[in-house]
Structure formats: C-alpha cells, structure tokens
Design a protein around this motif. Structure first.
Motif, PDB file in Angstrom:
ATOM      1  N   ASP A  60      32.740  23.874  51.125  1.00  0.00           N
ATOM      2  CA  ASP A  60      34.118  24.311  51.302  1.00  0.00           C
ATOM      3  C   ASP A  60      34.661  24.770  49.943  1.00  0.00           C
ATOM      4  N   ILE A  61      34.413  23.944  48.941  1.00  0.00           N
ATOM      5  CA  ILE A  61      34.884  24.254  47.588  1.00  0.00           C
ATOM      6  C   ILE A  61      34.189  25.506  47.057  1.00  0.00           C
ATOM      7  N   ALA A  62      32.889  25.617  47.274  1.00  0.00           N
ATOM      8  CA  ALA A  62      32.146  26.775  46.763  1.00  0.00           C
ATOM      9  C   ALA A  62      32.637  28.068  47.412  1.00  0.00           C
ATOM     10  N   MET A  63      32.852  28.055  48.718  1.00  0.00           N
ATOM     11  CA  MET A  63      33.292  29.280  49.394  1.00  0.00           C
ATOM     12  C   MET A  63      34.697  29.675  48.948  1.00  0.00           C
ATOM     13  N   THR A  64      35.541  28.658  48.742  1.00  0.00           N
ATOM     14  CA  THR A  64      36.891  28.948  48.261  1.00  0.00           C
ATOM     15  C   THR A  64      36.834  29.568  46.871  1.00  0.00           C
ATOM     16  N   ASN A  65      35.908  29.057  46.059  1.00  0.00           N
ATOM     17  CA  ASN A  65      35.722  29.601  44.720  1.00  0.00           C
ATOM     18  C   ASN A  65      35.362  31.073  44.748  1.00  0.00           C
ATOM     19  N   ILE A  66      34.439  31.421  45.630  1.00  0.00           N
ATOM     20  CA  ILE A  66      33.993  32.813  45.733  1.00  0.00           C
ATOM     21  C   ILE A  66      35.154  33.669  46.251  1.00  0.00           C
ATOM     22  N   ALA A  67      35.879  33.146  47.230  1.00  0.00           N
ATOM     23  CA  ALA A  67      37.044  33.878  47.744  1.00  0.00           C
ATOM     24  C   ALA A  67      38.033  34.147  46.612  1.00  0.00           C
ATOM     25  N   LEU A  68      38.244  33.131  45.778  1.00  0.00           N
ATOM     26  CA  LEU A  68      39.164  33.279  44.648  1.00  0.00           C
ATOM     27  C   LEU A  68      38.696  34.359  43.683  1.00  0.00           C
ATOM     28  N   ASP A  69      37.411  34.364  43.369  1.00  0.00           N
ATOM     29  CA  ASP A  69      36.873  35.402  42.487  1.00  0.00           C
ATOM     30  C   ASP A  69      37.115  36.781  43.090  1.00  0.00           C
ATOM     31  N   LEU A  70      36.867  36.905  44.383  1.00  0.00           N
ATOM     32  CA  LEU A  70      36.997  38.209  45.034  1.00  0.00           C
ATOM     33  C   LEU A  70      38.450  38.681  45.048  1.00  0.00           C
ATOM     34  N   ILE A  71      39.360  37.765  45.318  1.00  0.00           N
ATOM     35  CA  ILE A  71      40.784  38.141  45.311  1.00  0.00           C
ATOM     36  C   ILE A  71      41.193  38.535  43.885  1.00  0.00           C
ATOM     37  N   GLY A  72      40.641  37.827  42.910  1.00  0.00           N
ATOM     38  CA  GLY A  72      40.912  38.163  41.506  1.00  0.00           C
ATOM     39  C   GLY A  72      40.401  39.560  41.162  1.00  0.00           C
ATOM     40  N   GLN A  73      39.199  39.883  41.614  1.00  0.00           N
ATOM     41  CA  GLN A  73      38.642  41.224  41.368  1.00  0.00           C
ATOM     42  C   GLN A  73      39.530  42.285  42.010  1.00  0.00           C
ATOM     43  N   ALA A  74      39.912  42.031  43.262  1.00  0.00           N
ATOM     44  CA  ALA A  74      40.758  42.992  43.975  1.00  0.00           C
ATOM     45  C   ALA A  74      42.058  43.203  43.195  1.00  0.00           C
ATOM     46  N   THR A  75      42.620  42.118  42.692  1.00  0.00           N
ATOM     47  CA  THR A  75      43.868  42.223  41.935  1.00  0.00           C
ATOM     48  C   THR A  75      43.681  43.125  40.709  1.00  0.00           C
ATOM     49  N   ASN A  76      42.618  42.876  39.948  1.00  0.00           N
ATOM     50  CA  ASN A  76      42.367  43.711  38.764  1.00  0.00           C
ATOM     51  C   ASN A  76      42.202  45.184  39.135  1.00  0.00           C
ATOM     52  N   LEU A  77      41.460  45.431  40.201  1.00  0.00           N
ATOM     53  CA  LEU A  77      41.171  46.812  40.589  1.00  0.00           C
ATOM     54  C   LEU A  77      42.423  47.522  41.102  1.00  0.00           C
ATOM     55  N   PHE A  78      43.225  46.814  41.904  1.00  0.00           N
ATOM     56  CA  PHE A  78      44.451  47.435  42.424  1.00  0.00           C
ATOM     57  C   PHE A  78      45.485  47.627  41.312  1.00  0.00           C
ATOM     58  N   GLU A  79      45.529  46.684  40.393  1.00  0.00           N
ATOM     59  CA  GLU A  79      46.480  46.864  39.287  1.00  0.00           C
ATOM     60  C   GLU A  79      46.119  48.087  38.459  1.00  0.00           C
ATOM     61  N   TYR A  80      44.834  48.238  38.247  1.00  0.00           N
ATOM     62  CA  TYR A  80      44.396  49.426  37.512  1.00  0.00           C
ATOM     63  C   TYR A  80      44.737  50.689  38.303  1.00  0.00           C
ATOM     64  N   ALA A  81      44.437  50.675  39.592  1.00  0.00           N
ATOM     65  CA  ALA A  81      44.724  51.842  40.443  1.00  0.00           C
ATOM     66  C   ALA A  81      46.219  52.167  40.391  1.00  0.00           C
ATOM     67  N   SER A  82      47.032  51.124  40.494  1.00  0.00           N
ATOM     68  CA  SER A  82      48.479  51.322  40.491  1.00  0.00           C
ATOM     69  C   SER A  82      48.949  51.920  39.160  1.00  0.00           C
ATOM     70  N   SER A  83      48.322  51.475  38.085  1.00  0.00           N
ATOM     71  CA  SER A  83      48.755  51.923  36.758  1.00  0.00           C
ATOM     72  C   SER A  83      48.415  53.395  36.495  1.00  0.00           C
ATOM     73  N   LEU A  84      47.543  53.973  37.313  1.00  0.00           N
ATOM     74  CA  LEU A  84      47.176  55.379  37.101  1.00  0.00           C
ATOM     75  C   LEU A  84      48.334  56.315  37.419  1.00  0.00           C
ATOM     76  N   GLY A  85      49.313  55.820  38.167  1.00  0.00           N
ATOM     77  CA  GLY A  85      50.488  56.629  38.456  1.00  0.00           C
ATOM     78  C   GLY A  85      50.241  57.757  39.446  1.00  0.00           C
ATOM     79  N   VAL A  86      49.205  57.629  40.270  1.00  0.00           N
ATOM     80  CA  VAL A  86      48.941  58.643  41.292  1.00  0.00           C
ATOM     81  C   VAL A  86      50.078  58.656  42.308  1.00  0.00           C
ATOM     82  N   ASP A  87      50.535  57.456  42.683  1.00  0.00           N
ATOM     83  CA  ASP A  87      51.789  57.352  43.423  1.00  0.00           C
ATOM     84  C   ASP A  87      52.510  56.105  42.922  1.00  0.00           C
ATOM     85  N   LYS A  88      53.573  55.716  43.616  1.00  0.00           N
ATOM     86  CA  LYS A  88      54.398  54.650  43.047  1.00  0.00           C
ATOM     87  C   LYS A  88      54.038  53.267  43.548  1.00  0.00           C
ATOM     88  N   ARG A  89      52.960  53.135  44.325  1.00  0.00           N
ATOM     89  CA  ARG A  89      52.669  51.851  44.947  1.00  0.00           C
ATOM     90  C   ARG A  89      52.188  50.803  43.944  1.00  0.00           C
TER      91      ARG A  89
END
Ligand SMILES: [Fe+2]
Ligand SMILES: [Fe+2]
Lengths: 316, 252
Positions: free
Chosen positions: B38-67
């Motif tokens: 349970d703990i291991a799967m939650t850990n992996i989920a956390l890593d993945l959500i963290g990766q998504a956050t980094n990638l979306f923040e970068y995408a957002s910062s490109l200023g392609v649109d305002k999202r």
C-alpha cells in the motif's frame, strides 16, 4: 540474577521502575495485565491508523488540485506508516500482526470511533487534519513518555508527523474559510459535522472510564480523558474564531474563573452506538479492510511461494 | 508548427501519462494487498503526480495560452488528454496493476535516460529527477512480475492473463508523429524508435525470469496521443475533475 523472586516482589520492583521513570523494554519482566493492556491499546491504535486511511483515501481521486492531491496522498501514506510502527511495537509484546488484524476484521478489536463518520466534502480533508489529527496529538504527546519503551519511541516519530498533518489540515480549512461563499459554507458544514465526534475521541468521561486509574499508575496514560478534552477545546476554539468559523455548540462560553471554556454536554448515546458498530460507516470500513486482505491473499501467497522457491534454489 | 507549440503538446503528452497513471494508482491507497505494498504504490503515485506537476508547470510557463498547471491537469475535455491508452486502463486487480506499471516503467526508464540529454535544459532537468524515481519504480514492478509469475499457479495464471490483455496497448507507446519528428530534429525530444530495443530487452528478460509467455496477439489499440480514449477514461476524469467542474474558478 536471582531466579526465585515471588510475584509480589517482581511486581513491586516493576512498579518501582515505573515510578522512577525507567522505561520497560520487551525482555523485561512485566505483569500479565500490563502486557495485555498495552497490546490492547497499541493494536487499537494501529487499527485506528489503518482504518483512518479510508475516510481520507475517499477523497484522493477527487482532490481539487495537483498540490492538494500530492499532500493528501502523502498524509494517508504517513498514516499507513504509523500503522506499521505500531503493529511492530505490539509485536514486541508477542502480538502477531496478522492475528491482530483478524481481530479487527471480526469486530473483536476496536479502533477510534471517529473513522466511522463519512467524508462528504473536500472540506472534510481539512477538518480531519485540523481536528482529528489535532485531537490525536493531544492524546499522543503524553504517550511519548509512556512507560513502555517501544511504544514511547514509536509515538515520538508519530507525533512529529501528526503535528504536520494538523497544520496542513488547518491550512486547507483556512483557505476555504477565506474563499468564496460556497467554500466558506463547505468549511462550516464540515466543522458542524466533525466537532462533536472529535470531542468524543478522548473517550468517555473519567467517571465512566474503565481503564484510566490502572493505566495512570502504570504510566501508560498520563492525563485523564476529561483533562485532554478540555485542553483540546481551549486550543481549538480560538483557532476557529481566527478564521471566522462557528463552533456548533450554543453552550460554549469562556469561563473567566477557570480560565477555560465551558462547553455543552456530549451525546454519549451516539458515542456508544458508534462504538457498538452502529455508526454511519462501521460496516463499510471493516468491509473495505476485509476485502483488501481477502483480495490480496493470492498476492501474499505468491510472494511467499516465490521466496520459498528462491531459498530452495540457493540451497542447491 | 511553431517550436514552442510543439513543445507544449509534447509536455502535455508526458504530463498526461504521469498524471493518469498516478490517478489510477492512487485508487489503491488504503486497499493494498499488504500494508508495505500500500505504501509502495502510494509512493509511486506520489512520484507520478509530482512529475505531472513539473511538466504542466513548465507547459504553462511557455505562455502558449493562459492556463495554469492545475487547469491543464483538471479542466480539459476528454479528447484533449494525450496519455497512452495503457495508463488509463482500470486497476482490475493487483496483477493488472503491476503488469500495467511494469510495461510502462520499462518504457519510462530508457525514455527519461534519453530525455535527460535533451537540448532543452528544463526538460532535461525534469527528466533527470524523474529518472531517479523511475529506476526505483521499474525495479519494484520487475520484482513483482517475477514474484507473481513464479509464485503459485493462481498468481502465474493471473499475471499471464493481465499481460495478454494489456499487450494490445504496447505498440502505441512507440508511435511517433510530426511533433515528435520536429522536436527530435531540434534535439529536444526522444526518438522512440531508438529506445524501443531497450524496452523489448527489459520486457523479455523479466518475462523469461517470471516464466511469462510473450503474448502472440498482434492486434493493437491506439489513439491516446490523438485524444481517442477507451471507455474507462470518462469515468476516471469524472472523478478527477469533480471539484474543478462543480466549483469552477476557485482556489484550493
Ligand atoms: Fe497517524
Ligand atoms: Fe495523521
């Protein structure tokens, strides 16, 4: 070492150690009842951590932002970790983890009744952190000085994380209380539902508590239920005021003389009903835990079988 | 296409893979077969959500649109999500969950290795951090594939079944289009045809140790990168987007 000490003498020496604040360790002599009381309390505490994952787990997939989702995942994961330390602490007293868990599933073992209430809105993720983890801290800080070494040490780690949870929870509620009218209403509704069950977390009133006196003598417990409850009220009421939420208790009033809040009567009928299994979510919580164990049976068997095969191969 | 726009699209694809798989894994929290897992799967989920956050923040910062990053994650329509079909498949049981994870991790590790050499500094940095996590994920999922494949008759049958079912979503992993081509030429994106051998090697090695047969079916399902999803996706989004849809434009 003298082998022939009488029970009375052993008990006397045991109590002297406790009085001198010397920690009892797993291999030390201890009275049967001390061992039983601790096993009951520690495994009950472990079960509470694990069952407690469910009401909050209920909102992970619906968390409103990436940050909130990550923080909630991490929090629920911490609770799983607390469960692990505590099952290990109970094991030092000879309680088998799987058997202990089976007692939970059969209804023989109890867990904190607060987790039998439903999480109905996102605000509950804030309120649980703020009130439920907050109440847990009040209960657990004195346990860091518990006479049984492994339990006391587990509690030191647990308390650090609980206070982190409490702050995160308060932060969620604060954000809502300062947000749009819908968000503020969500926060108030949540406080209305969780306030009284949180007060019940400290257990029955001292006059009705079966275990308090002996546990205090053994320093498994350091404060009475009513003392801790009062502390909790005194700390929490100003926090609610600070963020503009109303505690749902018309009798709540500052008592100048006691320098403390007076508060209304707790509905002990409700408390007893929930303890007996008649709370809103008792059945669901136990069913979820039982399903997790049953559905995971083939996985655990596979892991065991594989480990065995590996050992055989190595031996050849 | 303007390079910034191509990069934006590319980031959404990577972010969606991480986000949707993280969302799926997080459904396990509190219900795992053993507490440690349970703990291991939650850990992996956390890593993945963290990766998504980094990638979306970068995408957002490109200023392609305002999202914002959160708007990218939570308020797109289904057809605008670009994740692989593999990652949106249901958890079903621990075997399916692990097989899905393994097939994905075996791709993600060589992928992030290559991406950490990207000429785009920020993307390279995200890849490097994600690579550390992914190495652990792959080790974890490989070990479980072997345990389940080798364990009991029941576990063997279950994991083989899961692999057979999920195999139809593996070809899509290596599909490339014009956006990939454009960014590969610019030294930004990973050429998936190059890392495919590494994926195949890892899959074959683990399957062979686990006693899992390589599926023989050649039929394949594709469309995730174009926003054509399986029926599971709508339910996943209904849950994930619930708060943002019910209470639009609020901060949490
Ligand atoms: Fe906890
Ligand atoms: Fe906690």
């Amino acid at each position: 070492m003298s082998q022939e000490l009488s029970i009375e003498e052993l008990e006397k020496r045991f109590q002297e150690k406790i009085d001198a604040e010397i920690k009892i360790e797993p291999n030390d002599w201890m009275p049967d009842d001390y061992r039983k009381t601790l096993i009951r309390q520690i495994s009950q505490h472990a079960h509470s951590e694990i069952v407690g994952m469910l009401p909050e787990g209920n909102w992970i997939t619906r968390a409103p932002s990436l940050r909130r989702k990550a923080v909630l995942l991490a929090k629920v994961q911490d609770e799983a970790g607390h469960g692990l330390y505590l099952y290990s602490a109970a094991e030092t007293l000879g309680a088998d983890r799987e058997e202990t868990i089976d007692d939970l599933h059969s209804g023989k073992a109890k867990y904190s009744s607060i987790f039998n209430y439903p999480t109905l809105s996102w605000a509950d993720m804030g309120t649980i952190g703020w009130l439920v983890d907050g109440a847990a801290i009040m209960n657990q800080v004195p346990l860091c000085r518990c006479s049984y070494g492994p339990y006391a040490r587990a509690m030191v780690r647990v308390c650090k994380e609980e206070s982190f949870h409490q702050r995160q929870g308060f932060e969620i509620v604060t954000k809502l209380a300062q947000g749009t009218p819908e968000q503020k209403e969500m926060a108030q509704d949540s406080l209305n539902r969780w306030w009284w069950p949180s007060l019940m977390m400290f257990g029955p009133s001292d006059a009705d508590s079966q275990h308090t006196a002996q546990s205090m003598k053994w320093k498994i417990k350091r404060n009475t239920n009513d003392d801790l409850r009062q502390q909790f009220v005194d700390i929490t009421v100003p926090q609610a005021e600070l963020i503009g939420l109303t505690i749902p208790d018309p009798d709540l009033k500052w008592n100048e003389e006691r320098q403390s809040y007076d508060f209304g009567e707790i509905n002990w009928d409700e408390f007893n009903q929930v303890i007996r299994g008649n709370g809103p979510c008792n059945k669901k919580r136990i069913e979820d835990r039982r399903n997790a164990k049953e559905n995971g049976k083939w996985v655990r068997e596979a892991a065991l079988a594989h480990a065995e095969k590996r050992k055989m191969k190595k031996a050849v | 296409m303007e390079e910034k726009k191509a990069l934006f699209e590319y980031l959404l694809r990577l972010g969606d893979d991480s986000l949707i798989l993280g969302q799926r894994l997080s459904e396990w929290c509190g219900h795992g077969p053993i507490l440690e897992e349970d703990i291991a799967m939650t850990n992996i989920a956390l890593d993945l959500i963290g990766q998504a956050t980094n990638l979306f923040e970068y995408a957002s910062s490109l200023g392609v649109d305002k999202r914002s990053a959160d708007e990218l994650a939570f308020v797109r329509y289904e057809k605008d999500y670009r994740n692989l079909l593999l990652v949106e498949q249901e958890n079903t049981d621990f075997g399916y969950t692990l097989a899905r994870q393994f097939l994905f991790d075996a791709f993600r590790k060589p992928f992030f290795e290559a991406l950490s050499q990207s000429s785009d500094q920020q993307l390279a940095a995200i890849a490097e951090k994600s690579l550390k996590e992914t190495k652990y994920h792959l080790q974890h999922s490989s070990e479980w594939m072997i345990r389940l494949g080798d364990g009991t008759d029941e576990s063997h049958e279950r994991i083989q079944q899961a692999v057979n079912q999920l195999w139809a979503y593996t070809e899509e992993i290596f599909e490339q289009d014009q956006i990939d081509q454009q960014l590969i030429q610019a030294g930004i994106a990973v050429d998936l045809s190059v890392i495919r051998a590494s994926w195949t090697k890892q899959v074959q090695a683990v399957f062979s140790e686990a006693g899992i047969d390589l599926p023989q079916n050649t039929w394949q399902q594709k469309g995730g990168r174009q926003g054509k999803h399986t029926e599971h996706m709508g339910y996943l989004l209904a849950e994930m987007q619930f708060m943002q849809r019910a209470y639009p434009q609020m901060e949490w």
